[in-house]
Design an enzyme around this catalytic site. Structure first.
Site, PDB file in Angstrom:
ATOM      1  N   CYS A 148       0.801  -1.235   0.000  1.00  0.00           N
ATOM      2  CA  CYS A 148       0.000   0.000   0.000  1.00  0.00           C
ATOM      3  C   CYS A 148       0.832   1.282   0.000  1.00  0.00           C
ATOM      4  CB  CYS A 148      -1.005   0.003   1.149  1.00  0.00           C
ATOM      5  SG  CYS A 148      -0.273   0.033   2.783  1.00  0.00           S
TER       6      CYS A 148
ATOM      7  N   CYS B  24      -3.529  -2.375  -1.119  1.00  0.00           N
ATOM      8  CA  CYS B  24      -2.519  -3.306  -0.611  1.00  0.00           C
ATOM      9  C   CYS B  24      -2.108  -4.356  -1.642  1.00  0.00           C
ATOM     10  CB  CYS B  24      -3.042  -4.012   0.638  1.00  0.00           C
ATOM     11  SG  CYS B  24      -3.560  -2.862   1.927  1.00  0.00           S
TER      12      CYS B  24
ATOM     13  N   LYS C  72      -5.739  -8.829  11.555  1.00  0.00           N
ATOM     14  CA  LYS C  72      -5.654  -7.397  11.319  1.00  0.00           C
ATOM     15  C   LYS C  72      -7.037  -6.902  10.930  1.00  0.00           C
ATOM     16  CE  LYS C  72      -3.433  -3.881   8.501  1.00  0.00           C
ATOM     17  NZ  LYS C  72      -2.337  -3.567   7.577  1.00  0.00           N
TER      18      LYS C  72
ATOM     19  N   GLU D   2      -7.986 -17.305  11.445  1.00  0.00           N
ATOM     20  CA  GLU D   2      -6.866 -16.666  10.750  1.00  0.00           C
ATOM     21  C   GLU D   2      -5.535 -17.043  11.406  1.00  0.00           C
ATOM     22  OE1 GLU D   2      -6.282 -14.915   8.138  1.00  0.00           O
ATOM     23  OE2 GLU D   2      -8.150 -14.027   7.452  1.00  0.00           O
TER      24      GLU D   2
ATOM     25  N   LYS E 221      -4.045  -6.644  15.620  1.00  0.00           N
ATOM     26  CA  LYS E 221      -3.921  -5.222  15.355  1.00  0.00           C
ATOM     27  C   LYS E 221      -5.274  -4.645  14.991  1.00  0.00           C
ATOM     28  CE  LYS E 221      -1.994  -2.311  11.873  1.00  0.00           C
ATOM     29  NZ  LYS E 221      -1.469  -2.254  10.564  1.00  0.00           N
TER      30      LYS E 221
END
Ligand code: PBG
Length: 329
Positions: free
Chosen positions: A129, A137, A202, A240, A255
């Site tokens: 990105c 991204c 994320k 994930e 995050k």
């Protein structure tokens, strides 16, 4: 009338006995912060002697390689374990081709840091990105990010970081299958010692706002909802993480941090693997802004925040406060 000397409760347990003095509080403290769990993000730009403050992130700078080495040396002297590098290239194009350039700011910074500060852990963010003209991204087909083509590009970026000497590459793109692809490519080229710190959970967060100014990476249209996670989900975060660990991640990351403490706690409890949390730009900016207005005590709010992230289960904290907090410890 009740007086202090005549009134006594017959209590067996008096928790306040353990809160009476700082020495006692410290004796029974459950969570301890230590600078060796901190990683400081750095934004590396072209040029020499560049030290440009980011307006929405007081105390954080875009740094040329020479200045990044000075900053990292200072951080290491403060006890900070490592740095996480982001790059701002001289030029951008649709495929973010400068991200894999061996002479781009990040790759140059890795070489300089590993040469001058050998015991500093150097982690590199792997995403396109900051390098694409459209700020997305990955590689686009119309307005859609094409997963597998993007992964091929990310592999090249990760390899260029490994060749420069990075200790860990940290894919933050949230494409499917990127950890496995990067692991395989690293091993094929003899970089089996290079680790992967995967941004596993994320979220698509409003708290990345200041970062996009710092890294000049705001998407020119649309958003990141097609690949970053929905803030409402936690089972998905566990899936994930399971996938990234299966694919070869050495460290998994959550995050942002503060709005996802429950996610950190569940991941740590379920997998018991090295777990990092990223205290992101917006979380930092909120504390800075409130402190500048005199609305909170910044030092206490900072330490309370970092302690909470660690208490939730993070082994590693990536934070723009790394140096300030390390100096207090
Ligand atoms: C790159 C990336 C971002 C952050 C870390 N890596 C921005 C984004 O996803 O838009 C955010 C870090 C921060 O806010 O401090 N994809």
């Amino acid at each position: 009338m009740v007086t202090t000397s005549s009134t006594r409760l017959a209590l067996t347990r008096r928790p306040r006995r353990l809160r009476r003095t700082e020495a006692i509080r410290s004796l029974v403290r459950e969570t301890r912060l230590s600078p060796d769990c901190f990683i400081l993000p750095l934004f590396v730009v072209e040029g020499n002697s560049v030290r440009r403050e980011i307006s929405s992130m007081p105390g954080v700078f875009q740094l040329s390689v020479d200045e990044a080495v000075k900053e990292a040396a200072g951080a290491r002297a403060d006890g900070v374990a490592g740095v996480l590098l982001f790059g701002l290239p001289a030029s951008k194009d649709a495929s973010g081709s400068s991200a894999a350039d061996p002479d781009a700011p990040v790759q140059a910074a890795v070489r300089a840091l590993k040469r001058d500060i050998p015991d500093l852990i150097v982690v590199t963010d792997v995403c396109l990105c900051e390098y694409t003209s459209h700020g997305h991204c990955g590689i686009l087909d119309g307005e859609e990010i094409v997963n597998d083509v993007t992964v091929a590009h990310l592999v090249d970026v990760a390899l260029s970081h490994a060749m420069a000497g990075a200790d860990f590459v940290a894919p933050s793109d949230m494409m499917d299958g990127r950890v496995a692809a990067i692991r395989t490519a690293l091993d094929e080229r003899g970089f089996e010692r290079t680790g992967i710190m995967a941004y596993a959970a994320k979220y698509c967060s409003a708290f990345y706002g200041p970062f996009r100014e710092a890294a000049d990476s705001a998407p020119q249209f649309g958003d990141r909802r097609s690949h970053q996670m929905d803030p409402a989900n936690v089972e998905e975060a566990l899936r994930e993480v399971a996938m990234d660990l299966d694919e070869g991640a050495d460290i998994v990351m959550v995050k942002p941090a503060l709005t996802y403490l429950d996610v950190i706690a569940k991941i740590k409890a379920r997998f018991n693997q090295p777990t990092a949390a990223y205290h992101v730009s917006g979380e930092y900016a909120m504390l800075k802004a409130a402190a500048r207005n005199g609305w909170i005590d910044e030092t206490r709010a900072m330490m309370e925040t970092l302690t909470a992230i660690r208490r939730a289960g993070a082994d590693i904290i990536i934070t723009y406060y790394a140096r300030e907090a390390a100096r207090l410890l």
